[in-house]
Enzyme design. Structure first.
Site, mmCIF file in Angstrom:
data_model
loop_
_atom_site.group_PDB
_atom_site.id
_atom_site.type_symbol
_atom_site.label_atom_id
_atom_site.label_comp_id
_atom_site.label_asym_id
_atom_site.label_seq_id
_atom_site.Cartn_x
_atom_site.Cartn_y
_atom_site.Cartn_z
ATOM 1 N N LYS A 233 0.768 -1.441 -0.272
ATOM 2 C CA LYS A 233 0.294 -0.022 -0.178
ATOM 3 C C LYS A 233 1.062 1.134 0.120
ATOM 4 C CE LYS A 233 -3.999 -2.093 2.287
ATOM 5 N NZ LYS A 233 -5.273 -2.113 2.663
ATOM 6 N N ARG A 267 -2.938 -10.449 5.497
ATOM 7 C CA ARG A 267 -4.027 -10.252 3.875
ATOM 8 C C ARG A 267 -2.740 -9.362 3.004
ATOM 9 N NH1 ARG A 267 -6.569 -6.988 0.743
ATOM 10 N NH2 ARG A 267 -8.092 -8.004 -0.600
#
Length: 288
Positions: A233, A267
């Site tokens: 991210k 995740r």
């Protein structure tokens, strides 16, 4: 690092415990997810990705058919359902025993995937609403409750959403209140298995993302499994001056910090690296 070995969730009739943290491999069946290499939207690439997740030690496959990256296009419910049906047919054939999580904020999509394909978990990035809460309670499936600053509609802005927090309230207090209120609401509908997700990158500034990471152990107050999704991210690659493709090293560092602070599920795009992080942190804890 204290493991929450007494916590379990029911995934399709099988109990999953967290005596060892679990790795959730991402399968994006979209043409526009933020990390280009994760986009799988034909039969061959979906099958290859499924086999890769399983062979590298993934415990759960998380399938998403609606990108929430800034500037992404809206996806109709019909198109989301079409993509998921195609992917689920392949995943159930290739890996019939692996629990599948569905990344959706639509209650009707959640119901379809559970009833037609036996999806085991619903992963809702929106924070949920009464329709979704009622649906997962009726279906009896675990629900991933994520904190989001703002709304799903904000995610489609061409400019990255930074923060929707109330500056007058300490940030962790704001996040905790958000989650506590929704946990109570979920339970009022009869939902049983709830997994918490701090929502890294969703309506948060760089500082807020790292504040959450450094205080992950505070979420232990809820006595619920904790999922962390920081994989590649912008909180990582913007800090390091790279891009999503160059963020594997930073992702592994953040995942390791998360594990040391009590994360139960990672995740990730890179399953092998996450499995290695789990093994090393577990060994270190055994030898402490």
């Amino acid at each position: 690092m204290t493991r929450k070995s007494d916590l379990t969730i029911n995934t399709g009739g099988q109990l999953m415990d967290f005596s060892t943290p679990r790795v959730m491999g991402i399968l994006n069946v979209t043409p526009d997810s933020f990390y280009a290499s994760s986009r799988k939207y034909d039969e061959r690439s979906i099958e290859e990705r499924t086999r890769e997740i399983v062979s590298q030690g993934g415990d759960i496959i998380d399938i998403g058919a609606y990108s929430t990256r800034p500037g992404s296009d809206d996806v109709s419910e019909e198109e989301e359902a079409r993509r998921l049906r195609m992917a689920l047919a392949i995943v159930r054939r290739v890996a019939p025993d692996v629990p599948v999580s569905i990344d959706t904020f639509r209650a009707d999509i959640a119901r379809m995937t559970v009833e037609e394909y036996g999806a085991a978990i619903i992963n809702d990035v929106s924070g949920g609403d009464d329709e979704m809460y009622r649906t997962v309670a009726e279906l009896g499936v675990p629900y991933i409750l994520m904190h989001i600053g703002g709304t799903i509609d904000d995610m489609h802005s061409d400019s990255p959403l930074t923060s929707h927090s109330d500056a007058s309230v300490p940030y962790m207090q704001s996040v905790m209140r958000f989650l506590a209120e929704r946990i109570d609401r979920l339970r009022s509908f009869g939902a049983r298995d709830i997994i918490l997700d701090p929502g890294f990158g969703f309506g948060k500034s760089m500082e807020q993302n790292y504040h959450l990471l450094s205080h992950l152990d505070d979420f232990g107050i809820f006595s619920l499994p904790l999922l962390v999704g920081v994989s590649r991210k912008s909180m990582i690659w913007r800090l390091l001056g790279t891009d999503a493709a160059g963020a594997l090293g930073g992702t592994t560092v953040c995942n390791t910090i998360a594990l040391l602070k009590g994360a139960d599920i990672l995740r990730v795009h890179d399953v092998a690296a996450a499995v290695e992080a789990v093994r090393i942190t577990q060994k270190a804890a055994e030898c402490y």
